[in-house]
Structures are given as structure tokens and as C-alpha cells.
Design a protein around this motif. Structure first.
Motif, mmCIF file in Angstrom:
data_model
loop_
_atom_site.group_PDB
_atom_site.id
_atom_site.type_symbol
_atom_site.label_atom_id
_atom_site.label_comp_id
_atom_site.label_asym_id
_atom_site.label_seq_id
_atom_site.Cartn_x
_atom_site.Cartn_y
_atom_site.Cartn_z
ATOM 1 N N SER A 291 0.829 -1.217 0.000
ATOM 2 C CA SER A 291 0.000 0.000 0.000
ATOM 3 C C SER A 291 0.858 1.260 0.000
ATOM 4 O O SER A 291 0.442 2.294 -0.544
ATOM 5 N N ASP A 292 2.048 1.195 0.596
ATOM 6 C CA ASP A 292 2.956 2.347 0.557
ATOM 7 C C ASP A 292 3.445 2.596 -0.867
ATOM 8 O O ASP A 292 3.456 3.732 -1.342
ATOM 9 N N LEU A 293 3.848 1.514 -1.542
ATOM 10 C CA LEU A 293 4.314 1.639 -2.921
ATOM 11 C C LEU A 293 3.189 2.190 -3.806
ATOM 12 O O LEU A 293 3.419 3.047 -4.670
ATOM 13 N N ALA A 294 1.965 1.688 -3.572
ATOM 14 C CA ALA A 294 0.809 2.158 -4.339
ATOM 15 C C ALA A 294 0.576 3.652 -4.101
ATOM 16 O O ALA A 294 0.272 4.402 -5.048
ATOM 17 N N TYR A 295 0.714 4.086 -2.860
ATOM 18 C CA TYR A 295 0.528 5.504 -2.518
ATOM 19 C C TYR A 295 1.559 6.381 -3.225
ATOM 20 O O TYR A 295 1.216 7.430 -3.787
ATOM 21 N N PHE A 296 2.827 5.953 -3.231
ATOM 22 C CA PHE A 296 3.876 6.738 -3.885
ATOM 23 C C PHE A 296 3.585 6.894 -5.382
ATOM 24 O O PHE A 296 3.724 7.982 -5.942
ATOM 25 N N ALA A 297 3.194 5.793 -6.027
ATOM 26 C CA ALA A 297 2.883 5.840 -7.464
ATOM 27 C C ALA A 297 1.651 6.703 -7.717
ATOM 28 O O ALA A 297 1.598 7.473 -8.681
ATOM 29 N N ALA A 298 0.649 6.582 -6.834
ATOM 30 C CA ALA A 298 -0.587 7.358 -6.976
ATOM 31 C C ALA A 298 -0.305 8.856 -6.872
ATOM 32 O O ALA A 298 -0.836 9.655 -7.664
ATOM 33 N N GLU A 299 0.499 9.248 -5.918
ATOM 34 C CA GLU A 299 0.864 10.662 -5.754
ATOM 35 C C GLU A 299 1.452 11.229 -7.033
ATOM 36 O O GLU A 299 1.114 12.339 -7.460
ATOM 37 N N ARG A 300 2.334 10.440 -7.646
ATOM 38 C CA ARG A 300 3.008 10.907 -8.858
ATOM 39 C C ARG A 300 2.039 10.996 -10.034
ATOM 40 O O ARG A 300 2.139 11.913 -10.863
ATOM 41 N N PRO B 274 -7.055 15.623 -5.836
ATOM 42 C CA PRO B 274 -7.439 14.287 -5.357
ATOM 43 C C PRO B 274 -8.877 14.205 -4.866
ATOM 44 O O PRO B 274 -9.513 13.153 -4.969
ATOM 45 N N GLU B 275 -9.403 15.316 -4.357
ATOM 46 C CA GLU B 275 -10.777 15.326 -3.847
ATOM 47 C C GLU B 275 -11.812 15.143 -4.957
ATOM 48 O O GLU B 275 -12.970 14.840 -4.675
ATOM 49 N N THR B 276 -11.390 15.314 -6.209
ATOM 50 C CA THR B 276 -12.323 15.163 -7.329
ATOM 51 C C THR B 276 -12.323 13.739 -7.891
ATOM 52 O O THR B 276 -13.075 13.458 -8.838
ATOM 53 N N LEU B 277 -11.521 12.851 -7.330
ATOM 54 C CA LEU B 277 -11.501 11.465 -7.802
ATOM 55 C C LEU B 277 -12.801 10.767 -7.405
ATOM 56 O O LEU B 277 -13.257 10.883 -6.268
ATOM 57 N N ASP B 278 -13.376 10.039 -8.336
ATOM 58 C CA ASP B 278 -14.615 9.310 -8.056
ATOM 59 C C ASP B 278 -14.340 7.873 -7.612
ATOM 60 O O ASP B 278 -15.109 7.314 -6.822
ATOM 61 N N TYR B 279 -13.274 7.283 -8.138
ATOM 62 C CA TYR B 279 -12.919 5.909 -7.770
ATOM 63 C C TYR B 279 -11.409 5.785 -7.604
ATOM 64 O O TYR B 279 -10.639 6.405 -8.344
ATOM 65 N N ILE B 280 -11.033 4.980 -6.646
ATOM 66 C CA ILE B 280 -9.644 4.546 -6.493
ATOM 67 C C ILE B 280 -9.665 3.023 -6.570
ATOM 68 O O ILE B 280 -10.287 2.359 -5.725
ATOM 69 N N ARG C 84 -6.530 2.307 2.248
ATOM 70 C CA ARG C 84 -5.269 2.784 2.833
ATOM 71 C C ARG C 84 -4.654 3.881 1.970
ATOM 72 O O ARG C 84 -4.139 4.884 2.491
ATOM 73 N N VAL C 85 -4.685 3.689 0.651
ATOM 74 C CA VAL C 85 -4.128 4.697 -0.253
ATOM 75 C C VAL C 85 -4.950 5.975 -0.191
ATOM 76 O O VAL C 85 -4.395 7.082 -0.146
ATOM 77 N N LYS C 86 -6.281 5.852 -0.159
ATOM 78 C CA LYS C 86 -7.135 7.039 -0.033
ATOM 79 C C LYS C 86 -6.801 7.788 1.251
ATOM 80 O O LYS C 86 -6.708 9.032 1.253
ATOM 81 N N HIS C 87 -6.632 7.054 2.328
ATOM 82 C CA HIS C 87 -6.276 7.662 3.615
ATOM 83 C C HIS C 87 -4.928 8.375 3.518
ATOM 84 O O HIS C 87 -4.785 9.520 3.983
ATOM 85 N N SER C 88 -3.943 7.732 2.920
ATOM 86 C CA SER C 88 -2.608 8.332 2.803
ATOM 87 C C SER C 88 -2.629 9.580 1.932
ATOM 88 O O SER C 88 -1.871 10.525 2.167
ATOM 89 N N LEU C 89 -3.505 9.595 0.935
ATOM 90 C CA LEU C 89 -3.633 10.767 0.069
ATOM 91 C C LEU C 89 -4.382 11.910 0.751
ATOM 92 O O LEU C 89 -4.416 13.030 0.236
ATOM 93 N N GLY C 90 -4.982 11.617 1.890
ATOM 94 C CA GLY C 90 -5.694 12.644 2.647
ATOM 95 C C GLY C 90 -7.022 13.051 2.046
ATOM 96 O O GLY C 90 -7.534 14.148 2.307
#
Length: 352
Positions: free
Chosen positions: A65-74, A83-89, A114-120
Motif C-alpha cells: 500500500s505504501d508503494l501504491a501511494y507513492f505511485a498514486a501521488e506521482r 485528489p478530492e475530485t476522484l470518483d474511484y480509487i 489505505r491509499v485514499k487515507h494516505s492521500l488525505g
């Protein structure tokens, strides 16, 4: 209306494991017996077949989930979206978070949550869920994101493929040298520009093929019998993949209406160099056309097989011109294709 990838991102772990690191491993056959030949021969043969010279492993304190979060941020930064405008993760993976030194996969809560949480992200209408579809999971996530957008229930989706396969391998199995860790992500959204996803194809073969990849005990009988590791019937997977994947690719291309000559790149799941070469040759042979030079980018030589992460990672590297002699231009028509546990396979024809 087009449904396009507006941004990409990837996370390639910094820990490099070269083939020479396996020189002292005790490799055993499926009956638990030692091989008659040396590890040097095993490793050389492995390199000749798979093309893998090294692979990447996540640092001990990082999970899938950490690796997924890093890739998602990028990917979010690349697409310049809020990020608040995303409809699905949608997070594609296979084993959840397997913490270093443990053997239990953790999916409570889901990796997507977990990724949604990490993205805030605070928006409760941003729906986060996991997708288990084997190695083709990221492509299937993109197909699902397209369906949500076409149905009018979403405008922007984040699709991530992430895995830490290094934590579910049997170190006594030669196949353990194949697997690696990583994550790749993309933002899929509606656009007024032409192109985007032109066609897709998906299938599950489960009559005879369901357990070509499975969880099994270690080849070392002294290890806890109830602990399971990723195992595969390599020859069966190879024969299945080189037969069925080219058919799916051809069907997808025909649905798109694109001529084979107009296909600029084919991104195939980085599972095995020889297998991928056989797939691309059979695909082009169906059109009585030679394989164009450079049409199939590859990063397996240095990154290994990170399952759902291979295609989005490879695509991100080519988008950012991080692979020598590989680039994509606006308007280019490309294809994604993958095969994996299930046996599942899929393909997408996409115009950049």
C-alpha cells in the motif's frame, strides 16, 4: 468523447538484487531434492529464458500500500488533478500488505482505502476498492474505470497496480528469482479530445487452467508445512500464454478498427522475455507481418516481474522517456496486453 490516461506515475524500489545474489541459495526440485548442477548453471539458464538480470525489492519498512501511494501521488501530480475530485480509487494487487518477516497478507482495511487515507482524501463519495485479477489487474482496473465513466457515474478514476512479490516466494524454488516489487498508477478521465480507449478484451480460462498459478508449500520439507508460497506450472503457463494472448490481442485490435500497421507500441506484461517475444511474434504472424523493430518496450531485464505493476510502470517509463530508444507521441495508437493467475487475460487498444 474520449476516455484517456491523463497522468501516470510509478514507484520503483531502490533495493537492487542481482542474479549473483542467488549464488548461495539452496535450490530444490518439487520433490525436495537438490539439483545435480550448480547454481551458476541454474542462474545462467534462468537469465537466458527470462531475460532477468536483476530485480527490485521494497525496503523492509514499506508495504504494498505504501508503494501504491507513492505511485498514486506521482500520477495525480502528473495529471494535475485535485485528489478530492476522484470518483474511484482502484488498487490491483494479489496478496495485500505482507509485512517484512511475516507470511500473512493484510487486506483489512483494503489497500485502496489505505491509499485514499494516505492521500488525505476526505470526500466520502470517492469510492475505494481492491481488484484481484492476477497480473492483468491494472489493465482490468482501467477497463472498469472506463465503464464507470461511460456510464456517467464517474469523471476521474485512479487505477494502481502494486505488489511486493518478494515476500511470498519460496527461496528454495528457482522461480523465486523471477519476482520483484513495484507500483504503477494512472489517472483515467473523460476528455473532449479524440482517442483514448478504443477497444478492450477480457477473459477468464478456469476449466483446466485455474490452478496454473497457486499457493503451495516450500520445496524444503523442514519449513513449516502450513506456510504457503506462490507457485506455478511454468510450462503450462507458457503454452497457454503464447496461444491465447495473441488471439485476444487480435480480437481487440479488430474491435478497434485499427490496422496492424498503425500500431506503434505493444506493452506486454513483463513476465518472461522469451514468452513475450513468442506472443508478439504470433500476434504479428496472424497478420502475415514482421514484428516492427522496437514495437515492444521491455524493462524486465532490470526490474523483474512485479505482476500488476509491470505494465503501468513500463508505460510510465516510456511516457517519461526513461527507456533508451523508446518514446510515445500524441496521437500514437498502442496496445496493452497481459496474462496471469486465473488464468485471466486482457488487452486494450489505446490512442494517446
Amino acid at each position: 468523447m474520449g476516455i484517456k490516461i491523463s497522468g501516470t506515475g510509478s514507484y520503483i524500489p531502490s533495493e537492487v538484487s542481482c542474479n549473483s545474489n542467488f549464488a548461495e541459495h539452496e535450490f530444490l526440485d518439487k520433490n525436495g531434492a537438490k539439483f545435480e548442477f550448480s547454481n551458476d548453471i541454474i542462474i545462467d539458464k534462468f537469465k537466458d529464458i527470462t531475460g532477468i538480470a536483476e530485480r527490485r525489492y521494497a525496503k523492509n519498512h514499506l508495504n504494498t500500500s505504501d508503494l501504491a501511494y507513492f505511485a498514486a501521488e506521482r500520477a495525480i501530480e502528473s495529471a494535475k488533478v485535485d485528489p478530492e475530485t476522484l470518483d474511484y480509487i482502484i488498487i490491483a494487487h494479489n496478496f495485500g500488505d505482507v509485512r517484512h518477516g511475516t507470511v500473512q497478507g493484510d487486506t483489512l482495511p483494503s489497500l485502496a482505502v489505505r491509499v485514499k487515507h494516505s492521500l488525505g482524501i476526505k470526500n466520502p463519495k470517492c469510492v475505494a476498492y481492491d481488484l484481484i485479477f492476477g497480473c492483468p489487474g491494472w489493465i482490468e482496473g482501467v477497463i472498469q474505470a472506463q465503464a464507470f465513466i461511460k456510464a456517467g457515474i464517474a469523471k476521474k478514476c485512479l487505477v494502481v497496480g502494486a505488489e511486493t512479490l518478494s515476500r511470498v516466494v519460496d527461496k528454495h524454488d528457482r522461480d523465486s528469482m523471477i519476482y520483484s516489487d513495484g507500483a504503477g498508477a494512472a489517472i483515467i478521465e473523460h476528455t473532449d479530445e479524440p482517442g483514448g480507449i478504443l477497444a478492450h478484451e477480457s477473459a477468464t480460462f478456469a476449466a483446466e487452467e485455474a490452478y496454473f498459478l497457486f499457493f503451495g508449500k516450500s520445496y524444503n520439507a523442514s519449513i513449516e508445512e502450513d506456510t504457503r508460497y506462490i507457485k506455478m506450472h511454468g510450462r503450462k503457463i507458457y503454452e497457454f500464454a503464447v496461444t491465447e494472448v495473441p488471439k485476444a490481442m487480435k480480437s481487440c485490435l479488430e474491435k478497434s478498427g485499427v490496422a496492424i500497421e498503425d500500431l506503434k507500441k505493444v506493452f506486454i506484461h513483463q513476465a518472461n522475455e522469451k514468452m513475450d517475444e513468442a506472443i508478439i511474434k504470433r500476434f504479428y504472424r496472424a497478420y502475415k507481418t514482421p514484428v516492427p523493430e522496437g514495437v515492444m518496450p521491455m524493462n524486465i531485464h532490470k526490474l523483474g516481474n512485479s505482476s500488476v505493476a509491470t505494465i503501468p510502470t513500463l508505460f510510465d517509463m516510456v511516457i517519461n522517456q526513461q527507456l533508451e530508444n523508446q518514446k510515445i507521441q500524441k496521437g500514437d495508437i498502442i496496445m496493452f496486453a497481459s496474462v496471469g493467475a486465473g488464468m485471466n487475460l486482457n488487452a486494450i487498444v489505446y490512442q494517446c
